[in-house]
Design a protein around this motif. Structure first.
Motif, PDB file in Angstrom:
ATOM      1  N   ASP A 242      46.377  44.219  46.917  1.00  0.00           N
ATOM      2  CA  ASP A 242      46.805  42.605  45.558  1.00  0.00           C
ATOM      3  C   ASP A 242      45.607  42.336  45.150  1.00  0.00           C
ATOM      4  O   ASP A 242      44.724  41.396  45.774  1.00  0.00           O
ATOM      5  CB  ASP A 242      47.439  42.305  47.368  1.00  0.00           C
ATOM      6  CG  ASP A 242      47.782  40.612  46.496  1.00  0.00           C
ATOM      7  OD1 ASP A 242      47.968  40.649  45.208  1.00  0.00           O
ATOM      8  OD2 ASP A 242      48.135  39.419  46.878  1.00  0.00           O
ATOM      9  N   ILE A 243      44.822  43.248  43.975  1.00  0.00           N
ATOM     10  CA  ILE A 243      43.491  42.845  43.577  1.00  0.00           C
ATOM     11  C   ILE A 243      43.667  42.051  42.160  1.00  0.00           C
ATOM     12  O   ILE A 243      42.336  42.411  41.352  1.00  0.00           O
ATOM     13  CB  ILE A 243      42.944  43.909  44.415  1.00  0.00           C
ATOM     14  CG1 ILE A 243      41.125  43.193  44.480  1.00  0.00           C
ATOM     15  CG2 ILE A 243      43.160  44.976  43.800  1.00  0.00           C
ATOM     16  CD1 ILE A 243      40.324  44.335  44.888  1.00  0.00           C
ATOM     17  N   ASP A 244      44.628  42.537  41.682  1.00  0.00           N
ATOM     18  CA  ASP A 244      44.968  42.358  40.393  1.00  0.00           C
ATOM     19  C   ASP A 244      44.134  41.087  40.139  1.00  0.00           C
ATOM     20  O   ASP A 244      43.725  40.260  40.564  1.00  0.00           O
ATOM     21  CB  ASP A 244      46.059  42.190  39.635  1.00  0.00           C
ATOM     22  CG  ASP A 244      47.192  43.479  40.313  1.00  0.00           C
ATOM     23  OD1 ASP A 244      46.752  44.180  40.257  1.00  0.00           O
ATOM     24  OD2 ASP A 244      48.095  43.474  39.779  1.00  0.00           O
ATOM     25  N   CYS A 245      43.079  41.871  38.553  1.00  0.00           N
ATOM     26  CA  CYS A 245      42.282  40.283  38.319  1.00  0.00           C
ATOM     27  C   CYS A 245      41.662  40.091  38.749  1.00  0.00           C
ATOM     28  O   CYS A 245      40.753  38.708  39.117  1.00  0.00           O
ATOM     29  CB  CYS A 245      42.857  39.290  37.764  1.00  0.00           C
ATOM     30  SG  CYS A 245      44.237  39.701  36.819  1.00  0.00           S
ATOM     31  N   TRP A 246      40.726  40.732  39.693  1.00  0.00           N
ATOM     32  CA  TRP A 246      39.833  40.275  41.056  1.00  0.00           C
ATOM     33  C   TRP A 246      40.082  38.907  41.886  1.00  0.00           C
ATOM     34  O   TRP A 246      39.765  37.568  41.613  1.00  0.00           O
ATOM     35  CB  TRP A 246      38.156  40.028  40.232  1.00  0.00           C
ATOM     36  CG  TRP A 246      37.841  40.907  39.712  1.00  0.00           C
ATOM     37  CD1 TRP A 246      37.687  41.197  38.609  1.00  0.00           C
ATOM     38  CD2 TRP A 246      36.863  41.925  40.104  1.00  0.00           C
ATOM     39  NE1 TRP A 246      37.457  41.918  38.081  1.00  0.00           N
ATOM     40  CE2 TRP A 246      36.577  42.780  39.260  1.00  0.00           C
ATOM     41  CE3 TRP A 246      37.170  42.294  41.882  1.00  0.00           C
ATOM     42  CZ2 TRP A 246      36.211  43.831  39.337  1.00  0.00           C
ATOM     43  CZ3 TRP A 246      36.465  43.709  41.840  1.00  0.00           C
ATOM     44  CH2 TRP A 246      36.214  44.754  40.690  1.00  0.00           C
ATOM     45  N   LYS A 247      41.436  39.106  42.386  1.00  0.00           N
ATOM     46  CA  LYS A 247      42.354  37.753  43.361  1.00  0.00           C
ATOM     47  C   LYS A 247      41.077  37.606  44.338  1.00  0.00           C
ATOM     48  O   LYS A 247      42.344  38.801  44.997  1.00  0.00           O
ATOM     49  CB  LYS A 247      43.407  38.424  43.189  1.00  0.00           C
ATOM     50  CG  LYS A 247      44.349  36.808  43.261  1.00  0.00           C
ATOM     51  CD  LYS A 247      45.673  36.987  43.085  1.00  0.00           C
ATOM     52  CE  LYS A 247      46.570  38.169  44.311  1.00  0.00           C
ATOM     53  NZ  LYS A 247      47.752  38.309  43.458  1.00  0.00           N
ATOM     54  N   MET A 248      40.750  37.737  45.235  1.00  0.00           N
ATOM     55  CA  MET A 248      40.296  37.074  47.120  1.00  0.00           C
ATOM     56  C   MET A 248      41.021  36.125  47.765  1.00  0.00           C
ATOM     57  O   MET A 248      40.749  34.807  47.158  1.00  0.00           O
ATOM     58  CB  MET A 248      38.557  36.965  46.344  1.00  0.00           C
ATOM     59  CG  MET A 248      38.246  36.830  47.935  1.00  0.00           C
ATOM     60  SD  MET A 248      36.713  37.066  47.875  1.00  0.00           S
ATOM     61  CE  MET A 248      36.250  35.219  46.933  1.00  0.00           C
ATOM     62  N   GLY A 249      41.690  36.163  48.722  1.00  0.00           N
ATOM     63  CA  GLY A 249      42.256  35.388  49.446  1.00  0.00           C
ATOM     64  C   GLY A 249      41.054  34.414  49.968  1.00  0.00           C
ATOM     65  O   GLY A 249      40.094  34.639  50.071  1.00  0.00           O
TER      66      GLY A 249
END
Length: 489
Positions: free
Chosen positions: A128-135
């Motif tokens: 779940d890392i689309d568009c460099w999505k970091m939690g």
């Protein structure tokens, strides 16, 4: 010319990052320990849980921790420029270490840190890392996920989940997993032995793996009184000092078999000789000659420590996983000279263990006879193993044994031996270099010697103590007899 942004696809790049370097579990954990050392940690706790075939790994340190901003930068792929000047104690280089090491084993990386009492946490999930999505973790998330050690003070905790590669996609067995953990512990004890012993810093680093504190393992066995340290030589390159520290290990006759086995490692002494390259006292390569010499029986006791500063990373071409480097051309000539001298000294250790005819109190295999200016070497018929061959009522068999001994004596290659000894005495190799072969000899000769001793084990042991080649390998013989329960501790 006009320009447009053309960033990499997040999922593709981060999935590719899983194959950066040549990581196994030990190497991946070592990269995390590097970060903890840079954060001035004194204690590092590693927990690798099997978790019913779905491993979970935690690495917790008591270092200075990271602020939320610092953590965010640390989680960024390629977070530092490898050409930037760094502090001397920085064990990183590319800014990929924590990420590439973690993703070599798992798909979900969580990092939680506490600095000056403030806690922060972030998550990369390759699924779940689309568009460099970091939690970014909330306080409740961290309170639930943090180990109790981090809840009490500053430090950093790294959590690996979805460890598909570590678990071999869920196919790893409990025994195989335990073997991986044991191997990783051995490797970490070697890689960081200078930190664990306090040699690299004023205070010892403590690393525990699944509750067991790792003891430093010195590949040069410097605490042993038979290890031969040679002169330490500093070499200057680009105004930086590279320290060369050569050693010759003890002959196996002076080691316990357990120590010999550990020093030899998985590849044995033949494959663990050569250079041991340290970067800021952290081992990165062990057992290579950089093509300056060949692996050989007579050089298996040679180990050369080379400590380099991180300022020379580019010249040494240190790889991203810190598992490989290339020898700079500026060092090749001098190191080749050092290697040649050490190999000669190593061969002397083995040659000194060869047969002797003048050692008081021992029974030699060969006797030297001198008469009227002529010298002869004859096999000693009184040697216990040789004498047993004549203890038979079969006259023909006794004559055959005598004929065999005379054949050996009469065909001794005097001219070839003299030529070899004159050219290079150190190159002559007649003695055994493997303690397991000594044990095989023991198993073959003990039944006969025990029979000759009338079943008296102490008498048999005394015979072995005074008989070549067992007298010069008494440590191995004694350990064998103790294992069998034939002599007391």
């Amino acid at each position: 010319m006009r320009y447009v942004d053309n960033p990499p696809d997040a999922g593709s790049l981060m999935t590719s990052a899983r194959s950066f370097g040549n990581y196994d579990l030990a190497a991946a954990l070592a990269d995390l320990v590097d970060n903890s050392i840079h954060a001035k940690a004194q204690n590092i706790e590693i927990r690798c849980l099997f978790n019913d075939g779905h491993p979970v790994v935690r690495v917790i340190d008591d270092g200075c921790g990271m602020s939320a901003d610092t953590l965010r930068k640390a989680m960024r792929p390629a977070s530092t420029n490898p050409t930037d000047q760094r502090s001397p104690d920085d064990l990183g280089r590319f800014g990929w270490g924590m990420k590439s090491a973690s993703f070599s084993q798992c798909t979900r990386l969580t990092v939680m840190s506490r600095h000056a009492g403030d806690a922060s946490g972030a998550v990369w999930d390759l699924n779940d890392i689309d568009c460099w999505k970091m939690g970014i973790l909330s306080e409740d998330d961290m309170a639930e996920a943090m180990s109790h050690e981090l809840l009490k003070g500053d430090g950093t905790e790294i959590l690996w989940q979805n460890c598909d590669r570590l678990s071999e996609s869920g196919n790893i067995s409990t025994s195989s997993f335990n073997e991986l953990i044991a191997h990783s512990g051995d490797r970490l004890a070697l890689i960081f032995h200078k930190y664990l012993s306090g040699e690299a810093r004023r205070q010892r680093l403590t690393i525990s793996l699944n509750g067991s504190v790792l003891e430093p393992f010195d590949p040069f066995f410097r605490h042993h009184n038979a290890t031969m340290p040679m002169q330490v030589e500093p070499l200057s390159i680009n105004d930086e000092i590279v320290e060369i520290a050569p050693y010759i290990l003890p002959h196996f006759s002076k080691l316990r078999l357990s120590d010999h086995d550990r020093l030899g490692g998985e590849g044995g002494f033949l494959r663990t000789q050569g250079f041991y390259i340290y970067r800021n006292h952290r081992l990165i390569i062990d057992g290579t000659w950089f093509r300056l010499a060949k692996f050989g029986e007579l050089s298996q006791l040679v180990r050369i420590g080379v400590n380099i500063p991180n300022a020379l990373d580019d010249m040494w071409k240190i790889t991203i996983d810190k598992s490989d480097a290339q020898l700079p051309a500026a060092l090749r000539h001098r190191l080749k000279q050092i290697v040649a001298g050490l190999k000669r000294n190593s061969s002397k250790v083995f040659r000194s263990k060869g047969g002797r005819i003048d050692r008081p109190g021992t029974v030699p295999v060969w006797n030297r006879h001198s008469r009227h200016g002529e010298i002869q070497y004859r096999i000693n018929r009184d040697h216990p193993i040789i004498a047993r061959l004549f203890k038979t009522d079969d006259r023909t068999a006794r004559k055959s044994v005598l004929a065999a001994l005379k054949t050996i004596e009469q065909t001794f290659p005097v001219a070839a031996f003299g030529s070899d000894a004159t050219e290079d005495l150190n190159s002559i190799h007649q003695t055994e270099t493997d303690p397991l072969r000594v044990r095989e000899w023991l198993e073959a000769v003990i039944p006969g010697l025990l029979l000759d001793a009338g079943g008296d084990i102490n008498k048999m042991a005394d015979t072995l103590r005074k008989t070549e080649p067992f007298s010069v390998n008494w440590n191995i013989v004694e350990e064998y007899l103790k294992e069998k329960g034939w002599i007391s501790e």
